[in-house]
Scaffold this active site. Sequence first.
Site, PDB file in Angstrom:
ATOM      1  N   THR A 272      38.925  -5.018  -1.996  1.00  0.00           N
ATOM      2  CA  THR A 272      39.107  -3.894  -1.062  1.00  0.00           C
ATOM      3  C   THR A 272      38.448  -4.171   0.284  1.00  0.00           C
ATOM      4  OG1 THR A 272      39.364  -2.247  -2.809  1.00  0.00           O
ATOM      5  CG2 THR A 272      38.506  -1.443  -0.706  1.00  0.00           C
TER       6      THR A 272
ATOM      7  N   GLY B  75      46.291  -1.351  -5.912  1.00  0.00           N
ATOM      8  CA  GLY B  75      45.315  -0.267  -5.762  1.00  0.00           C
ATOM      9  C   GLY B  75      44.161  -0.663  -4.860  1.00  0.00           C
ATOM     10  N   ASP B  76      43.588  -1.860  -5.106  1.00  0.00           N
ATOM     11  CA  ASP B  76      42.463  -2.342  -4.293  1.00  0.00           C
ATOM     12  C   ASP B  76      42.859  -2.447  -2.828  1.00  0.00           C
ATOM     13  OD1 ASP B  76      41.093  -2.653  -6.664  1.00  0.00           O
ATOM     14  OD2 ASP B  76      41.379  -4.820  -6.774  1.00  0.00           O
ATOM     15  N   SER B  77      44.070  -2.991  -2.585  1.00  0.00           N
ATOM     16  CA  SER B  77      44.476  -3.206  -1.195  1.00  0.00           C
ATOM     17  C   SER B  77      44.853  -1.893  -0.515  1.00  0.00           C
ATOM     18  CB  SER B  77      45.597  -4.243  -1.096  1.00  0.00           C
ATOM     19  OG  SER B  77      46.579  -4.044  -2.066  1.00  0.00           O
TER      20      SER B  77
END
Length: 353
Positions: A77, A306-308
């Site tokens: 992230t 999700g992280d990005s």
Amino acid sequence: AAMADSSSSSASSGPVLLGMGNPLLDISSKVPMDVLAKYGVKSGDIILAEDKHQPLFGEMVKMPNLQYIAGGATQNTIRVAQWMLQQPGATAYMGCVGKDANGETLAKACQTDGVAAHYMIDESAPTGTCATLIVGIERSLCTNLSAANNYKAEHCQKPENWKVVQAAKIVYSAGFFATVSPEAMKLASLEKEKDGGIYCMNLSAPFLMMVPPFKAVFNERMPYVDFLFGNETEALTWAETEGWESKDIEFIATRLSLIPSAKSKPRTVVITQGCDDTIVCVKGVCTKYPVLKLPKEKLVDTNGAGDSYVGGFLAGLVKGLPMADCCKAGAYAASVIVQRSGCTFPAKPDYTF
């Protein structure tokens, strides 16, 4: 917009965005389905390695199309946020690595991306690894935390590191960090409550909510969380563990937004739903924001989506942008990274804030 003003002086005062989490090196390869069966790994699973999974890591290293990619949810992230911002020194990261080649690989990845990595170095354990088992576009993750598991809150309390915590306007941890250092999460969230900064947390994986001690960390931190991220599966698991008797994502997001806060500003809950609209809830009011839909054949790896998304979103937050723009930046970042293997990105984003 106060935050946007202060970020211009970020070079002198230190990074604006700090991530605290479990740094891992992803060992990624296509595997036959029977490898999953052999180790009892379900397709799309995210699990911590037990003794029975240990031989898997040795097997992975021998796979023909093996890739080593910097990983760990929080680190992903922060690297994406830094890539979106294109401002040297805007972001920093803390976590624990071993004194080994894998640790050096992670440090180099952060350096290349412009993230200031403040690693705690553990001389007794190897750098954590995540076996990323690829079957089609499904990824299953099995994590050997190793050194990442040994992060100590004393590290972030060292004067030179605490300065970074204090200078950060936004601190973010994926929920996985709750298995390692609830104490560091507590210190950082209380510091942001004191100085008016923003503390962000991610639900990250269903298993975290199903293990009572980890769930307890979430419950304890929630009053100090300004932005809570998660996906629909995690939202459903939260509701289930709370006995909320609902499978309605908007209802769940509403209740999450209304958990009493210790802060004067309301909590924002951001629930992504794959290719469906993202649900954002503040003070019990939900708004939907579209994501960028891609044709199936363009999807290479949905794992880092999700992280990005959070990375793009936090980059918008660093710039003090309104919700719609934060979501737009998140959707853009996710759309780029799902078209690549692992959490990797082109040299520059084709994106203007």
